[in-house]
Every structure is written in C-alpha cells, then in structure tokens.
Enzyme design. Structure first.
Site, short mmCIF file in Angstrom:
data_model
loop_
_atom_site.label_atom_id
_atom_site.label_comp_id
_atom_site.label_asym_id
_atom_site.label_seq_id
_atom_site.Cartn_x
_atom_site.Cartn_y
_atom_site.Cartn_z
N HIS A 145 50.45 66.33 43.12
CA HIS A 145 49.29 67.11 42.66
C HIS A 145 49.13 68.37 43.50
O HIS A 145 49.24 68.32 44.72
CB HIS A 145 48.00 66.27 42.76
CG HIS A 145 47.83 65.34 41.60
ND1 HIS A 145 46.60 64.91 41.18
CD2 HIS A 145 48.73 64.78 40.79
CE1 HIS A 145 46.75 64.11 40.13
NE2 HIS A 145 48.03 64.00 39.88
N TYR B 132 36.22 65.08 41.83
CA TYR B 132 35.18 64.60 42.75
C TYR B 132 33.87 65.21 42.27
O TYR B 132 33.71 66.43 42.31
CB TYR B 132 35.45 65.07 44.18
CG TYR B 132 36.64 64.40 44.85
CD1 TYR B 132 37.94 64.84 44.64
CD2 TYR B 132 36.45 63.32 45.72
CE1 TYR B 132 39.02 64.22 45.26
CE2 TYR B 132 37.53 62.71 46.36
CZ TYR B 132 38.81 63.16 46.12
OH TYR B 132 39.88 62.56 46.74
N PRO C 154 35.90 56.51 52.07
CA PRO C 154 37.08 56.90 51.29
C PRO C 154 37.05 58.30 50.67
O PRO C 154 38.05 58.74 50.10
CB PRO C 154 37.16 55.83 50.19
CG PRO C 154 35.78 55.29 50.09
CD PRO C 154 35.16 55.40 51.44
N LYS D 61 41.55 59.50 53.23
CA LYS D 61 42.23 59.60 54.53
C LYS D 61 42.63 58.26 55.16
O LYS D 61 43.46 58.24 56.08
CB LYS D 61 41.34 60.35 55.53
CG LYS D 61 41.23 61.83 55.23
CD LYS D 61 42.49 62.57 55.64
CE LYS D 61 42.68 63.89 54.95
NZ LYS D 61 43.56 63.85 53.78
N TYR E 61 42.39 68.22 53.29
CA TYR E 61 42.69 67.27 52.22
C TYR E 61 44.19 66.97 52.14
O TYR E 61 44.59 65.82 51.98
CB TYR E 61 42.17 67.81 50.87
CG TYR E 61 42.20 66.77 49.78
CD1 TYR E 61 41.16 65.86 49.63
CD2 TYR E 61 43.28 66.68 48.90
CE1 TYR E 61 41.18 64.88 48.64
CE2 TYR E 61 43.32 65.71 47.91
CZ TYR E 61 42.27 64.81 47.78
OH TYR E 61 42.30 63.84 46.82
P1 FAD Z 1 45.19 46.70 56.07
O1 FAD Z 1 45.67 47.27 54.81
O2 FAD Z 1 43.81 46.16 56.12
O3 FAD Z 1 46.22 45.55 56.48
C1 FAD Z 1 45.94 44.62 57.50
C2 FAD Z 1 46.76 43.36 57.29
O4 FAD Z 1 46.49 42.50 58.39
C3 FAD Z 1 46.38 42.61 56.04
O5 FAD Z 1 47.52 42.27 55.30
C4 FAD Z 1 45.65 41.37 56.56
O6 FAD Z 1 45.86 40.23 55.74
C5 FAD Z 1 46.28 41.19 57.92
N1 FAD Z 1 45.41 40.49 58.85
C6 FAD Z 1 44.08 40.63 59.03
N2 FAD Z 1 43.63 39.80 59.96
C7 FAD Z 1 44.69 39.10 60.40
C8 FAD Z 1 44.85 38.06 61.35
N3 FAD Z 1 43.81 37.59 62.04
N4 FAD Z 1 46.08 37.58 61.54
C9 FAD Z 1 47.15 38.04 60.85
N5 FAD Z 1 47.04 39.01 59.92
C10 FAD Z 1 45.83 39.52 59.70
N6 FAD Z 1 41.58 54.39 51.69
C11 FAD Z 1 41.70 55.50 50.98
O7 FAD Z 1 42.27 56.47 51.48
N7 FAD Z 1 41.23 55.53 49.68
C12 FAD Z 1 40.63 54.42 49.10
O8 FAD Z 1 40.24 54.45 47.95
C13 FAD Z 1 40.49 53.27 49.83
N8 FAD Z 1 39.88 52.18 49.31
C14 FAD Z 1 39.74 51.07 50.10
C15 FAD Z 1 39.09 49.94 49.59
C16 FAD Z 1 38.90 48.80 50.39
C17 FAD Z 1 38.19 47.59 49.82
C18 FAD Z 1 39.37 48.80 51.72
C19 FAD Z 1 39.17 47.58 52.61
C20 FAD Z 1 40.03 49.94 52.21
C21 FAD Z 1 40.21 51.08 51.42
N9 FAD Z 1 40.86 52.21 51.89
C22 FAD Z 1 40.99 53.31 51.16
C23 FAD Z 1 41.41 52.29 53.20
C24 FAD Z 1 42.91 51.97 53.20
O9 FAD Z 1 43.20 51.02 52.22
C25 FAD Z 1 43.23 51.47 54.58
O10 FAD Z 1 43.01 52.55 55.48
C26 FAD Z 1 44.63 50.91 54.74
O11 FAD Z 1 44.76 49.71 54.02
C27 FAD Z 1 44.94 50.67 56.21
O12 FAD Z 1 46.12 49.96 56.34
P2 FAD Z 1 46.34 48.93 57.51
O13 FAD Z 1 47.74 48.45 57.34
O14 FAD Z 1 45.95 49.56 58.80
O15 FAD Z 1 45.28 47.75 57.26
C1 DHB Z 2 41.52 57.37 45.41
C2 DHB Z 2 40.67 56.93 46.35
C3 DHB Z 2 40.01 57.83 47.14
O1 DHB Z 2 39.17 57.41 48.08
C4 DHB Z 2 40.19 59.19 46.99
O2 DHB Z 2 39.49 60.05 47.77
C5 DHB Z 2 41.06 59.64 46.06
C6 DHB Z 2 41.74 58.72 45.26
C7 DHB Z 2 42.24 56.41 44.54
O3 DHB Z 2 42.02 55.19 44.71
O4 DHB Z 2 43.00 56.83 43.69
#
Ligand code: FAD
Ligand code: DHB
Length: 389
Positions: A72, A200, A292, A296, A384
């Site tokens: 995009h 947005y 979100p 980021k 962004y």
């Molecule tokens: P995670 O993806 O949380 O992965 C952590 C892993 O550790 C998981 O698989 C979990 O099962 C495992 N774990 C946890 N505890 C333990 C334990 N005690 N022992 C062993 N394993 C464990 N970001 C955006 O940019 N846009 C979005 O729209 C957006 N929507 C989101 C919606 C939700 C509901 C959430 C929770 C987050 C969202 N985020 C979004 C943020 C983004 O998804 C996260 O920043 C990203 O997943 C971070 O990755 P990570 O690998 O650090 O953590």
């Molecule tokens: C999406 C989520 C976000 O938080 C954002 O800023 C843009 C896109 C998505 O889930 O596609």
C-alpha cells in the site's frame, strides 16, 4: 536438553528470532504453552513496515508474503464526511505491506519445520531460572514430568501475559502504563474491502477502521465501550454502526456478509524498562504494548528481534558482548517513539468520554492542520511506514 538460546513464546517475535538464529547457525529451542493450531487461530495485526518485510525475507519466510500481500502506498483519514489521503509513498518513498499476522506466523512455522527447528507446544508451567547468574535454564511440565533446558540465554518472547517479565524481581523493573477508556470491536469477513486503501475514521459516534487481509477479505473495527458484550453485536448491528461512522460514499458502497471472527480488544500503552536482566531478554509484547491505532505492535516486536539478533550474532561470532549490552537502550529508543506515535494517533482519532469541549476542538484543529500541512503529513507518514532501525 541443552541449547544456545531458549525462546519462550512461539508468536511472531519468538519465531522470527528463532529463524534468524537458525539461519546463522545458532542453536535454539522455541517453547509455548499452547498448541500450534491455537496460535494460528489468533487474529491480530495486518500492516507490516518495510523493516519487518526485510526481516522476513532474511529469515527466508518472505515468498508467500510477496505473492499474496498487498503493498500500500497511502492511507485515508476520514472526518467531516470526507476522505483525506496521506500519500505515504510520495512523502517517504516507502510502502507498507498488508499481510496478516496469522499468515506471518504460518510462514515462520513452515520455515522452522523445513529447517529442522525444534518447537515444544503445549508445555505446562514454563519457568525461566538462573538468569541473574552464569547458567540460565528453563523448566516446563509435560506428560506429568518436569523437563529442563539448559542454555546460554533466554529470550522472553511470551507476550504481555507471559511468564518472563513476571519472573524479574519487582525492584529491578520499572513500568509505565496508560489505559484508554474504550476498546476496539473487530470482525473478519469474506467480503471485498470497502476501499483499496485503509480508512482511519474520526466520527462523533467514535473511531472506525476499515482494513483488509486480501482483495476478498475485510477486517473492520469500531471503537466501543469497554463493557460491551460481543453477543450484543450481531453482524447487522456492527455494519450499521460502521457505516454511520464513514463518509457516505464508502457507507453506500460497502458490501456486507457474515463475519467469521469477532472480538473486543482493550487499548493500552505499556513499557517495561529495562529489557535485559542478566541472561534474560524481553522481546515484543512481553516488554511493551501500544494501542493498535498506529499499526505498530507487531512491527515493534520485529525491531526488537533485529537488535537482539544482531547482539547474539556478534556474541557467538566475535565473542563480543557489545551488541547484547546495547540491546535494551537501542530497542527502547525506537519503542518510545512508536509509543508516542501510537498514543498520538489514538488521541487524535477516538472519541473520549471527557472530550466534549476543548479536547474536541483541539482534535479538529489537529486533523485540519495535518491534512493541509505537508510537514505534518510527512511526520505522520514517516512514523506510519516505520522509523529506521
Ligand atoms: P504474542 O503474539 O503475544 O506471542 C506470545 C506467545 O507466547 C504466544 O504464542 C503465547 O501463547 C506464548 N506464551 C505466553 N505465555 C507463555 C508462557 N507462560 N509460557 C510459554 N509460552 C507463553 N497489533 C497491531 O499492530 N495491529 C492490531 O490490530 C493488533 N491487534 C491485536 C489484537 C489483540 C487481541 C492483541 C493481544 C494484540 C494485537 N496487536 C495488534 C498487537 C500484536 O498482535 C502484537 O504486538 C504481536 O502479537 C506481538 O508479538 P509477540 O510475539 O511479541 O507476542
Ligand atoms: C489493522 C490493525 C490496525 O491496528 C491498524 O492500525 C491497521 C490495520 C488490521 O488488523 O488490519
């Protein structure tokens, strides 16, 4: 068992770090408390910065993203019944890639399997030990037995609710937090996106975001109260509310259809400092959360991985601790800038219960300034698409 780097968490940060290490010949084991299918069932982020795209390429997990992801070059800000396009590419020479976190995770899992990486799923009571000393290790339970993995380093990639950050003595860690008085209600549906670029929207009824996963799959969000119940939000009610918050041309063009995922996420800003405790490193959501609005969260997890991987590579290649010593300050510098951007986008685009008067006028002035000033549009675009690593 023994490995060089034990990685707690098989989310995007754990898998990306694991793959970069494997490709560099550094032994690692990934361990998660849930199953592979459970992890792949999570629907989260969807917008990748170029830095993250580069890291996925480097991990050898970028080919499907390049084939199926959608580059995009702009985003739309909608307010006052109109769209205002921010020309990301024109202002920064950079694009973003629309490709879901679920797919990123899938591709990294496939690559890990293909390159013989070990992942332990459904491990009980995963616990890091001894990271303040010279011989860290992890224990976990499986089939009624306690197992132990000895290692040189532990990477805590286990998300906000993980065990790694909680294992650090309270006196050694400082946390900063802001909780917002609303959440996002999101759906996924197999309908063509209402717009080719993300929208947005700031509207008197609340924020709305129109995103996508492909040309045939839409991801839509609306700001909601924290105590909303998903059961009260049938698809018709959701689409009606979404349409009300969009300029009429989009509302009229919107194709609706049954959702197959619906969830409410609270919004929070959170940072834990530092991100290193002896032989334990915190990575991604384990150390920080952003609301979100700026897309980021996932991208910050990737930049943490970049800094930590560089440090570990330097340690194993040159026996220098300079990179791992610099990990926490380097990562935190970029994290706070993304925290600032995510907070400012959240403040600018949502309705706050107490923003009736002055705050509301400031929001309107900010949006108007933003879309009429090249300097302000460039500042938004630059953040962004992602600040440099
Ligand atoms: P995670 O993806 O949380 O992965 C952590 C892993 O550790 C998981 O698989 C979990 O099962 C495992 N774990 C946890 N505890 C333990 C334990 N005690 N022992 C062993 N394993 C464990 N970001 C955006 O940019 N846009 C979005 O729209 C957006 N929507 C989101 C919606 C939700 C509901 C959430 C929770 C987050 C969202 N985020 C979004 C943020 C983004 O998804 C996260 O920043 C990203 O997943 C971070 O990755 P990570 O690998 O650090 O953590
Ligand atoms: C999406 C989520 C976000 O938080 C954002 O800023 C843009 C896109 C998505 O889930 O596609």
């Amino acid at each position: 068992m023994r490995t060089q780097v034990a990685i707690i968490g098989s989310g995007p940060s754990g898998l990306l770090l694991g793959q970069l290490l494997t490709n560099a010949g550094i032994d690692n084991i990934v361990i998660d408390r849930v199953s592979k299918d459970y992890i792949l069932g999570r629907v989260r982020a969807g917008v990748l910065e170029e830095g993250m795209v580069g890291l996925l390429n480097r991990a050898g997990a970028g080919s499907r993203m390049h084939a199926e992801g959608l580059p995009h070059e702009g985003v739309l800000l909608a307010f006052d019944g109109q769209d205002h396009r921010i020309d990301l590419f024109g202002l920064t020479d950079k694009r973003v890639m629309v490709y879901g976190q679920t797919e990123v995770t899938h591709d990294l899992m496939d690559k890990r399997e293909a390159t013989g990486g070990i992942t332990i799923y459904e491990a009980g009571n995963v616990t890091p030990h001894g990271f303040a000393g010279e011989q860290p290790y992890i224990t976990y339970e499986m089939d009624g037995t306690t197992h132990r993995i000895d290692c040189d380093f532990i990477a805590g990639c286990d998300g906000y609710h993980g065990v790694s950050r909680k294992s650090v003595p309270e006196a050694a860690i400082k946390t900063f937090e802001k909780v917002y008085p609303f959440g996002w209600l999101g759906i996924l549906a197999d309908v063509p996106p209402v717009s080719h670029e993300l929208i947005y929207a700031n509207h008197p009824r609340g924020f709305a975001l129109c995103s996508m996963r492909s040309e045939t799959r839409s991801r839509y969000y609306i700001q909601c109260a924290l105590d909303e119940k998903i059961e009260d939000w049938g698809d018709d009610r959701f689409y009606d509310e979404l349409r009300r918050r969009l300029p009429s041309a989009h509302a009229e063009a919107m194709v609706t259809g049954p959702s197959f995922e619906k969830s409410i996420a609270p919004l929070r800003s959170f940072v834990a400092e530092p991100m290193r405790f002896g032989k334990l490193f915190l990575v991604g959501d384990a150390a920080h959360i952003v609301p979100p609005t700026g897309a980021k969260g996932l991208n910050l997890a990737a930049s943490d991985v970049h800094y930590l991987f560089e440090g570990l590579q330097e340690f194993y290649g040159e026996r220098s601790t300079a990179g791992i010593d610099a990990y926490s300050p380097r990562a935190l510098k970029r994290i706070w800038k993304a925290e600032r951007f995510s907070w400012s986008m959240t403040m600018m685009l949502h309705r706050f219960p107490d923003t009736e008067g002055f705050g509301q006028k400031i929001q309107e002035a900010e949006l108007d300034y933003l879309v009429h000033s090249t300097a302000a549009s460039t500042a938004l675009a630059e953040n962004y698409v992602g600040l440099p690593y």
